[in-house]
Design a protein around this motif. Structure first.
Motif, PDB file in Angstrom:
ATOM      1  N   MET A 225       0.824  -1.204   0.000  1.00  0.00           N
ATOM      2  CA  MET A 225       0.000   0.000   0.000  1.00  0.00           C
ATOM      3  C   MET A 225       0.867   1.266   0.000  1.00  0.00           C
ATOM      4  N   ALA A 226       1.974   1.243   0.726  1.00  0.00           N
ATOM      5  CA  ALA A 226       2.876   2.402   0.751  1.00  0.00           C
ATOM      6  C   ALA A 226       3.441   2.661  -0.635  1.00  0.00           C
ATOM      7  N   ASN A 227       3.800   1.595  -1.342  1.00  0.00           N
ATOM      8  CA  ASN A 227       4.287   1.753  -2.715  1.00  0.00           C
ATOM      9  C   ASN A 227       3.194   2.287  -3.629  1.00  0.00           C
ATOM     10  N   CYS A 228       1.981   1.784  -3.459  1.00  0.00           N
ATOM     11  CA  CYS A 228       0.847   2.215  -4.284  1.00  0.00           C
ATOM     12  C   CYS A 228       0.587   3.713  -4.120  1.00  0.00           C
ATOM     13  N   LEU A 229       0.498   4.169  -2.870  1.00  0.00           N
ATOM     14  CA  LEU A 229       0.186   5.569  -2.601  1.00  0.00           C
ATOM     15  C   LEU A 229       1.373   6.487  -2.922  1.00  0.00           C
ATOM     16  N   ALA A 230       2.584   5.994  -2.726  1.00  0.00           N
ATOM     17  CA  ALA A 230       3.765   6.804  -3.029  1.00  0.00           C
ATOM     18  C   ALA A 230       3.891   7.027  -4.538  1.00  0.00           C
ATOM     19  N   ARG A 231       3.637   6.000  -5.332  1.00  0.00           N
ATOM     20  CA  ARG A 231       3.724   6.153  -6.791  1.00  0.00           C
ATOM     21  C   ARG A 231       2.621   7.064  -7.306  1.00  0.00           C
ATOM     22  N   ALA A 232       1.482   7.054  -6.633  1.00  0.00           N
ATOM     23  CA  ALA A 232       0.414   7.980  -7.002  1.00  0.00           C
ATOM     24  C   ALA A 232       0.860   9.422  -6.796  1.00  0.00           C
ATOM     25  N   GLU A 233       1.609   9.661  -5.720  1.00  0.00           N
ATOM     26  CA  GLU A 233       2.139  11.006  -5.455  1.00  0.00           C
ATOM     27  C   GLU A 233       3.259  11.355  -6.428  1.00  0.00           C
ATOM     28  N   ASP A 234       4.199  10.434  -6.632  1.00  0.00           N
ATOM     29  CA  ASP A 234       5.358  10.701  -7.489  1.00  0.00           C
ATOM     30  C   ASP A 234       4.955  10.929  -8.944  1.00  0.00           C
ATOM     31  N   ASN A 235       3.976  10.157  -9.409  1.00  0.00           N
ATOM     32  CA  ASN A 235       3.547  10.240 -10.811  1.00  0.00           C
ATOM     33  C   ASN A 235       2.302  11.096 -11.002  1.00  0.00           C
ATOM     34  N   ASP A 236       1.830  11.725  -9.926  1.00  0.00           N
ATOM     35  CA  ASP A 236       0.668  12.607  -9.973  1.00  0.00           C
ATOM     36  C   ASP A 236      -0.534  11.910 -10.625  1.00  0.00           C
ATOM     37  N   LEU A 237      -0.826  10.693 -10.153  1.00  0.00           N
ATOM     38  CA  LEU A 237      -1.956   9.939 -10.679  1.00  0.00           C
ATOM     39  C   LEU A 237      -3.270  10.544 -10.192  1.00  0.00           C
ATOM     40  N   SER A 238      -4.308  10.339 -10.972  1.00  0.00           N
ATOM     41  CA  SER A 238      -5.618  10.862 -10.592  1.00  0.00           C
ATOM     42  C   SER A 238      -6.140  10.111  -9.364  1.00  0.00           C
ATOM     43  N   GLU A 239      -7.086  10.716  -8.677  1.00  0.00           N
ATOM     44  CA  GLU A 239      -7.619  10.106  -7.455  1.00  0.00           C
ATOM     45  C   GLU A 239      -8.368   8.817  -7.752  1.00  0.00           C
TER      46      GLU A 239
ATOM     47  N   TYR B  18      -7.202  -5.671   8.238  1.00  0.00           N
ATOM     48  CA  TYR B  18      -6.628  -5.215   6.962  1.00  0.00           C
ATOM     49  C   TYR B  18      -7.437  -4.035   6.422  1.00  0.00           C
ATOM     50  N   LEU B  19      -8.759  -4.141   6.510  1.00  0.00           N
ATOM     51  CA  LEU B  19      -9.622  -3.060   6.042  1.00  0.00           C
ATOM     52  C   LEU B  19      -9.374  -1.784   6.848  1.00  0.00           C
ATOM     53  N   ALA B  20      -9.202  -1.918   8.162  1.00  0.00           N
ATOM     54  CA  ALA B  20      -8.948  -0.754   9.016  1.00  0.00           C
ATOM     55  C   ALA B  20      -7.633  -0.075   8.637  1.00  0.00           C
ATOM     56  N   ILE B  21      -6.604  -0.870   8.371  1.00  0.00           N
ATOM     57  CA  ILE B  21      -5.311  -0.314   7.952  1.00  0.00           C
ATOM     58  C   ILE B  21      -5.472   0.412   6.614  1.00  0.00           C
ATOM     59  N   TRP B  22      -6.199  -0.217   5.694  1.00  0.00           N
ATOM     60  CA  TRP B  22      -6.403   0.367   4.360  1.00  0.00           C
ATOM     61  C   TRP B  22      -7.137   1.711   4.465  1.00  0.00           C
ATOM     62  N   LEU B  23      -8.194   1.741   5.254  1.00  0.00           N
ATOM     63  CA  LEU B  23      -8.958   2.983   5.417  1.00  0.00           C
ATOM     64  C   LEU B  23      -8.098   4.077   6.042  1.00  0.00           C
ATOM     65  N   PHE B  24      -7.317   3.716   7.031  1.00  0.00           N
ATOM     66  CA  PHE B  24      -6.444   4.677   7.696  1.00  0.00           C
ATOM     67  C   PHE B  24      -5.463   5.286   6.698  1.00  0.00           C
ATOM     68  N   MET B  25      -4.842   4.448   5.882  1.00  0.00           N
ATOM     69  CA  MET B  25      -3.854   4.939   4.918  1.00  0.00           C
ATOM     70  C   MET B  25      -4.516   5.767   3.817  1.00  0.00           C
ATOM     71  N   ILE B  26      -5.695   5.348   3.382  1.00  0.00           N
ATOM     72  CA  ILE B  26      -6.415   6.090   2.345  1.00  0.00           C
ATOM     73  C   ILE B  26      -6.834   7.459   2.863  1.00  0.00           C
ATOM     74  N   PHE B  27      -7.349   7.510   4.074  1.00  0.00           N
ATOM     75  CA  PHE B  27      -7.798   8.782   4.635  1.00  0.00           C
ATOM     76  C   PHE B  27      -6.647   9.753   4.845  1.00  0.00           C
ATOM     77  N   MET B  28      -5.452   9.246   5.061  1.00  0.00           N
ATOM     78  CA  MET B  28      -4.287  10.097   5.303  1.00  0.00           C
ATOM     79  C   MET B  28      -3.490  10.369   4.026  1.00  0.00           C
ATOM     80  N   SER B  29      -4.003   9.919   2.899  1.00  0.00           N
ATOM     81  CA  SER B  29      -3.300  10.116   1.627  1.00  0.00           C
ATOM     82  C   SER B  29      -3.677  11.458   1.011  1.00  0.00           C
ATOM     83  N   LYS B  30      -3.328  11.633  -0.260  1.00  0.00           N
ATOM     84  CA  LYS B  30      -3.572  12.910  -0.941  1.00  0.00           C
ATOM     85  C   LYS B  30      -5.022  13.072  -1.409  1.00  0.00           C
ATOM     86  N   LEU B  31      -5.851  12.076  -1.187  1.00  0.00           N
ATOM     87  CA  LEU B  31      -7.233  12.141  -1.653  1.00  0.00           C
ATOM     88  C   LEU B  31      -7.964  13.333  -1.042  1.00  0.00           C
ATOM     89  N   LYS B  32      -8.802  13.947  -1.825  1.00  0.00           N
ATOM     90  CA  LYS B  32      -9.546  15.114  -1.362  1.00  0.00           C
ATOM     91  C   LYS B  32     -10.671  14.707  -0.418  1.00  0.00           C
TER      92      LYS B  32
END
Length: 405
Positions: A156-170, A200-214
């Motif tokens: 998940m860290a790789n997924c969200l980091a690449r979204a930031e590095d490559n400026d992927l859409s939400e 696993y779902l709780a971890i995923w939600l936590f990371m998603i909520f703290m990501s760049k998503l609006k």
């Protein structure tokens, strides 16, 4: 003029050196703080385990100390792997695409193997409480889904980091993140291990909520989760009144009855009822060390998922505040580590490891006091079990590794 220019560069060099020195001091202090908190939690967990297990299963006390030793070996090795000359392994290697892919495919292979092995009734993959989540290798039992929480966080860290590095859409970011959640979640649910899947779902939600998503995405996910959660509980409660309802369905019904009506059934809500009694009888300061009574077979398997019932009974609310405060202090230093990291992968890796620990603490305590259904999640450090200690060793070892730069 030359003298002035020379002074400017000398002052600039001194400032840079001072900044580096200050950074090294901060890292050293943070490493010490993390280690100090971990040691205190280990001491408290050992004291509690001695009290909880000496009557029913005294042999588990020795095993608990062995698991603590295993934790420290993993924690110190991973934490200092970057300083070993022949290794020079830092957390950054986990951001490599090939390494990330290898971790993901290996996790799939292990979880799929658990499912197939359970269906084939292999003797070393027994069915425990209706789930095929354990591998028995002689005297050693391993819970792969527990240990693979670290792999999930890395993916998940790789997924969200690449979204930031490559400026992927939400939308693309959400889809990529859902793929990881879907693969891990489906394979764990196939083992009938709902509690671990929920974590696993709780971890995923936590990371998603703290990501760049609006905020709009977070609001949508929150509303959808709330509607599904309430609707699911209502449906489960209705279905539980019918004949042939499964054990897990009845446990959820018992949770609702206990939470809203104070009615804990002896069949499905007995553990929660006894746990609530333990916390209530402990009061503000507790009955005193080793004076608890729930461990005398009133609360079955108290040394595992309901270990905090013993602690709350003997040390009271104030003792629980101390433990929760220590975990939140640990979480704080993990978050500071992520905030000061210079790359997105490191930020999300620290965020995920922090989420993994603090959500498990919250879920375990909420289950013990009857505010959540029984999920079967251990209390970090406190509950008996080697797989959970290995997971904590990997997670905190990586955080320590990030503070050695």
């Amino acid at each position: 003029m030359e003298n002035t220019t020379g002074q400017f560069f000398q002052e600039n060099l001194k400032n840079q050196q001072q900044k580096i020195k200050n950074k090294m001091i901060r890292l050293r202090q943070r490493r010490f703080s993390l280690f100090f908190i971990i040691v205190i939690l280990m001491v408290l967990s050992s004291i509690n385990m001695v009290s909880a297990a000496f009557y029913m299963k005294p042999e588990n006390i020795k095993k608990h100390f062995v698991y603590i030793l295993i934790f420290f070996i993993i924690y110190l090795f991973i934490g200092n792997a970057g300083k070993i000359k022949k290794l020079k392994l830092t957390y950054k290697i986990l951001s490599n695409r090939k390494v990330n892919g290898f971790i993901f495919l290996t996790s799939i292979f292990i979880l799929l193997g658990m499912y197939i092995g359970g269906k084939m009734n292999l003797p070393f993959i027994p069915k425990i409480n209706g789930a095929y989540g354990w591998i028995n290798l002689g005297p050693v039992s391993i819970q792969p889904a527990e240990i693979l929480k670290c792999a999930f966080v890395i993916n998940m860290a790789n997924c969200l980091a690449r979204a930031e590095d490559n400026d992927l859409s939400e939308s693309v970011t959400i889809i990529n993140a859902l793929i990881y959640l879907g693969v891990y979640g489906v394979l764990i649910l196939a083992q009938k291990d709902m509690g671990t899947a929920i974590h696993y779902l709780a971890i995923w939600l936590f990371m998603i909520f703290m990501s760049k998503l609006k905020d709009k995405w977070i609001l949508r996910v929150s509303c959808l989760g709330g509607v599904l959660g309430i609707g699911g509980l209502a449906a489960v409660y209705k279905y539980a009144s019918e004949e042939g309802a499964s054990y897990k369905i009845m446990r959820i019904k018992s949770y609702i009855d206990g939470l809203f009506f104070g009615n804990y059934s002896d069949d499905y809500g007995y553990q929660v009822k006894q746990s609530v009694y333990a916390f209530g009888s402990g009061g503000l300061f507790g009955k005193g060390y080793a004076n608890g009574v729930q461990k005398y077979s009133y609360l079955p398997e108290i040394h595992t998922d309901f270990i905090m019932a013993t602690f709350g009974e003997e040390f009271g609310i104030m003792g629980m505040f101390v433990v929760v405060g220590l975990f939140f202090a640990l979480y704080h230093f993990i978050m500071v580590t992520g905030r000061e990291c210079k790359n997105y992968f490191g930020k999300y890796l620290a965020l995920g490891m922090g989420a993994q620990i603090i959500t498990q603490v919250i879920i375990n305590i909420f289950v013990a006091v009857g505010l959540l259904p029984v999920f079967g999640l251990p209390m970090p450090f406190f509950s008996y079990g080697g797989s959970a200690m290995v997971t904590m060793g990997i997670a905190l070892g990586l955080i320590h590794n990030m503070n050695v730069e």
